[in-house]
Design a protein around this motif. Sequence first.
Motif, PDB file in Angstrom:
ATOM      1  N   SER A 200       0.829  -1.202   0.000  1.00 41.89           N
ATOM      2  CA  SER A 200       0.000   0.000   0.000  1.00 41.89           C
ATOM      3  C   SER A 200       0.860   1.247   0.000  1.00 41.89           C
ATOM      4  CB  SER A 200      -0.925   0.003   1.221  1.00 41.89           C
ATOM      5  OG  SER A 200      -1.783  -1.122   1.190  1.00 41.89           O
ATOM      6  N   ALA A 201       1.950   1.199   0.770  1.00 36.52           N
ATOM      7  CA  ALA A 201       2.841   2.354   0.815  1.00 36.52           C
ATOM      8  C   ALA A 201       3.477   2.603  -0.539  1.00 36.52           C
ATOM      9  CB  ALA A 201       3.922   2.137   1.873  1.00 36.52           C
ATOM     10  N   ASP A 202       3.841   1.503  -1.248  1.00 35.42           N
ATOM     11  CA  ASP A 202       4.455   1.655  -2.559  1.00 35.42           C
ATOM     12  C   ASP A 202       3.482   2.240  -3.570  1.00 35.42           C
ATOM     13  OD1 ASP A 202       6.794   0.655  -1.634  1.00 35.42           O
ATOM     14  OD2 ASP A 202       6.426  -1.403  -2.307  1.00 35.42           O
ATOM     15  N   GLN A 203       2.188   1.993  -3.374  1.00 39.19           N
ATOM     16  CA  GLN A 203       1.194   2.461  -4.320  1.00 39.19           C
ATOM     17  C   GLN A 203       0.834   3.922  -4.107  1.00 39.19           C
ATOM     18  OE1 GLN A 203      -1.974  -0.293  -3.731  1.00 39.19           O
ATOM     19  NE2 GLN A 203      -0.896  -2.011  -4.682  1.00 39.19           N
ATOM     20  N   GLN A 204       1.233   4.496  -2.978  1.00 36.14           N
ATOM     21  CA  GLN A 204       0.922   5.891  -2.722  1.00 36.14           C
ATOM     22  C   GLN A 204       1.785   6.783  -3.604  1.00 36.14           C
ATOM     23  OE1 GLN A 204      -1.495   7.014  -0.680  1.00 36.14           O
ATOM     24  NE2 GLN A 204      -2.035   4.856  -0.438  1.00 36.14           N
ATOM     25  N   PRO A 205       1.209   7.854  -4.193  1.00 42.68           N
ATOM     26  CA  PRO A 205       2.021   8.760  -5.006  1.00 42.68           C
ATOM     27  C   PRO A 205       3.087   9.439  -4.170  1.00 42.68           C
ATOM     28  CG  PRO A 205      -0.159   9.695  -4.570  1.00 42.68           C
ATOM     29  CD  PRO A 205      -0.189   8.279  -4.087  1.00 42.68           C
ATOM     30  N   GLN A 206       4.306   9.448  -4.681  1.00 43.11           N
ATOM     31  CA  GLN A 206       5.426  10.040  -3.970  1.00 43.11           C
ATOM     32  C   GLN A 206       5.558  11.506  -4.362  1.00 43.11           C
ATOM     33  OE1 GLN A 206       7.272   8.274  -1.623  1.00 43.11           O
ATOM     34  NE2 GLN A 206       5.602   6.834  -1.976  1.00 43.11           N
ATOM     35  N   LYS A 207       5.477  12.399  -3.392  1.00 40.91           N
ATOM     36  CA  LYS A 207       5.592  13.819  -3.663  1.00 40.91           C
ATOM     37  C   LYS A 207       7.056  14.222  -3.717  1.00 40.91           C
ATOM     38  CE  LYS A 207       2.823  16.703  -1.753  1.00 40.91           C
ATOM     39  NZ  LYS A 207       2.064  17.503  -0.789  1.00 40.91           N
ATOM     40  N   PHE A 208       7.337  15.173  -4.598  1.00 41.40           N
ATOM     41  CA  PHE A 208       8.687  15.674  -4.773  1.00 41.40           C
ATOM     42  C   PHE A 208       9.053  16.539  -3.574  1.00 41.40           C
ATOM     43  CE2 PHE A 208      11.939  18.494  -6.354  1.00 41.40           C
ATOM     44  CZ  PHE A 208      12.689  17.688  -7.190  1.00 41.40           C
ATOM     45  N   SER A 209      10.231  16.337  -3.061  1.00 43.00           N
ATOM     46  CA  SER A 209      10.685  17.136  -1.923  1.00 43.00           C
ATOM     47  C   SER A 209      12.101  17.605  -2.195  1.00 43.00           C
ATOM     48  CB  SER A 209      10.644  16.309  -0.633  1.00 43.00           C
ATOM     49  OG  SER A 209      11.137  17.067   0.451  1.00 43.00           O
ATOM     50  N   ALA A 210      12.281  18.914  -2.226  1.00 38.23           N
ATOM     51  CA  ALA A 210      13.609  19.455  -2.496  1.00 38.23           C
ATOM     52  C   ALA A 210      13.629  20.918  -2.121  1.00 38.23           C
ATOM     53  CB  ALA A 210      13.971  19.275  -3.972  1.00 38.23           C
ATOM     54  N   SER A 211      14.828  21.470  -2.073  1.00 42.70           N
ATOM     55  CA  SER A 211      14.988  22.906  -1.918  1.00 42.70           C
ATOM     56  C   SER A 211      15.655  23.420  -3.179  1.00 42.70           C
ATOM     57  CB  SER A 211      15.839  23.229  -0.685  1.00 42.70           C
ATOM     58  OG  SER A 211      17.116  22.636  -0.799  1.00 42.70           O
ATOM     59  N   PHE A 212      15.348  24.651  -3.535  1.00 44.10           N
ATOM     60  CA  PHE A 212      15.838  25.212  -4.783  1.00 44.10           C
ATOM     61  C   PHE A 212      16.687  26.443  -4.506  1.00 44.10           C
ATOM     62  CE2 PHE A 212      11.957  22.933  -5.758  1.00 44.10           C
ATOM     63  CZ  PHE A 212      12.340  22.167  -6.845  1.00 44.10           C
ATOM     64  N   GLN A 213      17.670  26.649  -5.375  1.00 47.28           N
ATOM     65  CA  GLN A 213      18.567  27.784  -5.236  1.00 47.28           C
ATOM     66  C   GLN A 213      17.930  29.011  -5.884  1.00 47.28           C
ATOM     67  OE1 GLN A 213      21.466  27.861  -3.492  1.00 47.28           O
ATOM     68  NE2 GLN A 213      20.930  25.781  -2.863  1.00 47.28           N
ATOM     69  N   VAL A 214      17.139  29.719  -5.109  1.00 44.52           N
ATOM     70  CA  VAL A 214      16.509  30.938  -5.598  1.00 44.52           C
ATOM     71  C   VAL A 214      17.528  32.071  -5.518  1.00 44.52           C
ATOM     72  CG1 VAL A 214      14.624  32.580  -5.262  1.00 44.52           C
ATOM     73  CG2 VAL A 214      14.266  30.140  -4.792  1.00 44.52           C
ATOM     74  N   PRO A 215      17.747  32.819  -6.603  1.00 43.36           N
ATOM     75  CA  PRO A 215      18.678  33.950  -6.539  1.00 43.36           C
ATOM     76  C   PRO A 215      18.293  34.919  -5.419  1.00 43.36           C
ATOM     77  CG  PRO A 215      18.056  33.510  -8.812  1.00 43.36           C
ATOM     78  CD  PRO A 215      17.184  32.639  -7.954  1.00 43.36           C
ATOM     79  N   ARG A 216      19.283  35.480  -4.772  1.00 43.20           N
ATOM     80  CA  ARG A 216      19.013  36.371  -3.647  1.00 43.20           C
ATOM     81  C   ARG A 216      18.096  37.519  -4.050  1.00 43.20           C
ATOM     82  NH1 ARG A 216      24.141  38.336  -0.315  1.00 43.20           N
ATOM     83  NH2 ARG A 216      24.218  36.055  -0.102  1.00 43.20           N
ATOM     84  N   SER A 217      18.269  38.002  -5.274  1.00 44.40           N
ATOM     85  CA  SER A 217      17.447  39.123  -5.737  1.00 44.40           C
ATOM     86  C   SER A 217      15.987  38.729  -5.941  1.00 44.40           C
ATOM     87  CB  SER A 217      18.010  39.675  -7.051  1.00 44.40           C
ATOM     88  OG  SER A 217      18.041  38.660  -8.048  1.00 44.40           O
ATOM     89  N   ASP A 218      15.711  37.424  -5.977  1.00 41.36           N
ATOM     90  CA  ASP A 218      14.346  36.947  -6.212  1.00 41.36           C
ATOM     91  C   ASP A 218      13.679  36.385  -4.960  1.00 41.36           C
ATOM     92  OD1 ASP A 218      14.330  37.612  -8.901  1.00 41.36           O
ATOM     93  OD2 ASP A 218      15.074  35.652  -9.547  1.00 41.36           O
ATOM     94  N   LEU A 219      14.357  36.405  -3.832  1.00 46.35           N
ATOM     95  CA  LEU A 219      13.802  35.791  -2.624  1.00 46.35           C
ATOM     96  C   LEU A 219      12.485  36.439  -2.204  1.00 46.35           C
ATOM     97  CD1 LEU A 219      17.036  35.222  -0.481  1.00 46.35           C
ATOM     98  CD2 LEU A 219      15.590  33.478  -1.565  1.00 46.35           C
TER      99      LEU A 219
ATOM    100  N   HIS B   4      11.100  30.343  -9.665  1.00 45.58           N
ATOM    101  CA  HIS B   4      12.140  31.372  -9.741  1.00 45.58           C
ATOM    102  C   HIS B   4      13.516  30.769 -10.018  1.00 45.58           C
ATOM    103  CE1 HIS B   4       9.103  34.099  -8.026  1.00 45.58           C
ATOM    104  NE2 HIS B   4       9.858  35.053  -8.522  1.00 45.58           N
ATOM    105  N   ALA B   5      13.813  29.636  -9.413  1.00 46.69           N
ATOM    106  CA  ALA B   5      15.103  28.992  -9.664  1.00 46.69           C
ATOM    107  C   ALA B   5      15.196  28.504 -11.107  1.00 46.69           C
ATOM    108  CB  ALA B   5      15.302  27.826  -8.701  1.00 46.69           C
ATOM    109  N   THR B   6      14.100  27.942 -11.622  1.00 48.27           N
ATOM    110  CA  THR B   6      14.096  27.431 -12.993  1.00 48.27           C
ATOM    111  C   THR B   6      14.246  28.554 -14.002  1.00 48.27           C
ATOM    112  OG1 THR B   6      12.705  25.550 -12.365  1.00 48.27           O
ATOM    113  CG2 THR B   6      12.757  26.144 -14.702  1.00 48.27           C
ATOM    114  N   VAL B   7      13.496  29.633 -13.809  1.00 52.56           N
ATOM    115  CA  VAL B   7      13.563  30.755 -14.745  1.00 52.56           C
ATOM    116  C   VAL B   7      14.954  31.389 -14.732  1.00 52.56           C
ATOM    117  CG1 VAL B   7      12.657  33.060 -15.237  1.00 52.56           C
ATOM    118  CG2 VAL B   7      11.096  31.198 -14.690  1.00 52.56           C
TER     119      VAL B   7
END
Length: 216
Positions: free
Chosen positions: A20-39, A69-72
């Motif tokens: 059942s645990a394997d069948q649950q959708p796994q959510k993405f978890s991460a931190s992104f390097q947002v430029p200081r000027s865009d925080l 913001h990090a992607t752009v």
Amino acid sequence: MHRVAGVIAVFVLWTTGFASADQQPQKFSASFQVPRSDLAKAEALANQLATLSPRVDRTEAKLLADCAHATVSQLRRQYHMFGTPIFNNFLIYHGLKKRGYCYQWSEDLLIALDALRLTSLELRWGEANPGNWRENNCLVITARGQPFRSGIMLDCWRHLGHLYFGPVVSDTDPYVENSAYARFVLARSAARNASAANHRVALQRRVKASGKTGDH
């Protein structure tokens, strides 16, 4: 006999629990390097997204804002943006640059945000004046199940690779949803990833298939 039955029951519960645990959708978890000027801008976007509905997950709102913001910022470097948006279109049209039309910005951002696997927010494709030289494309973020016109637009092109966001209903361009194109972009990305994983070809050509005009 009862002891054996008990052991079997525990084993079944243990294994089905993992299944059942394997069948649950796994959510993405991460931190992104947002430029200081865009925080500050990223925080403002997260706040706007969180107010779309009481059911919007604040963590997801911040994750999307930071990722956008990090992607752009990364795409801005990859696209080598300078001058004005129209001038960059001129360079692309004449083959001096490869990417930077508005729909290409939106495609790349859509693919990045889709990887977050959000559950309380939806990613929608917006287009204004489709099919002519004034066409513009953006992403529109809505709360899950809410109307397109209630969303927040993300436009990467108009400010030369600096993310613009605001209520889509207040924009001067008359945006409408094109859900079919959003599905096309994500399906094409998935197919390319599958092909790249299974077929490594030296000097492989990239084939672009798009129904967009390429003017913006």
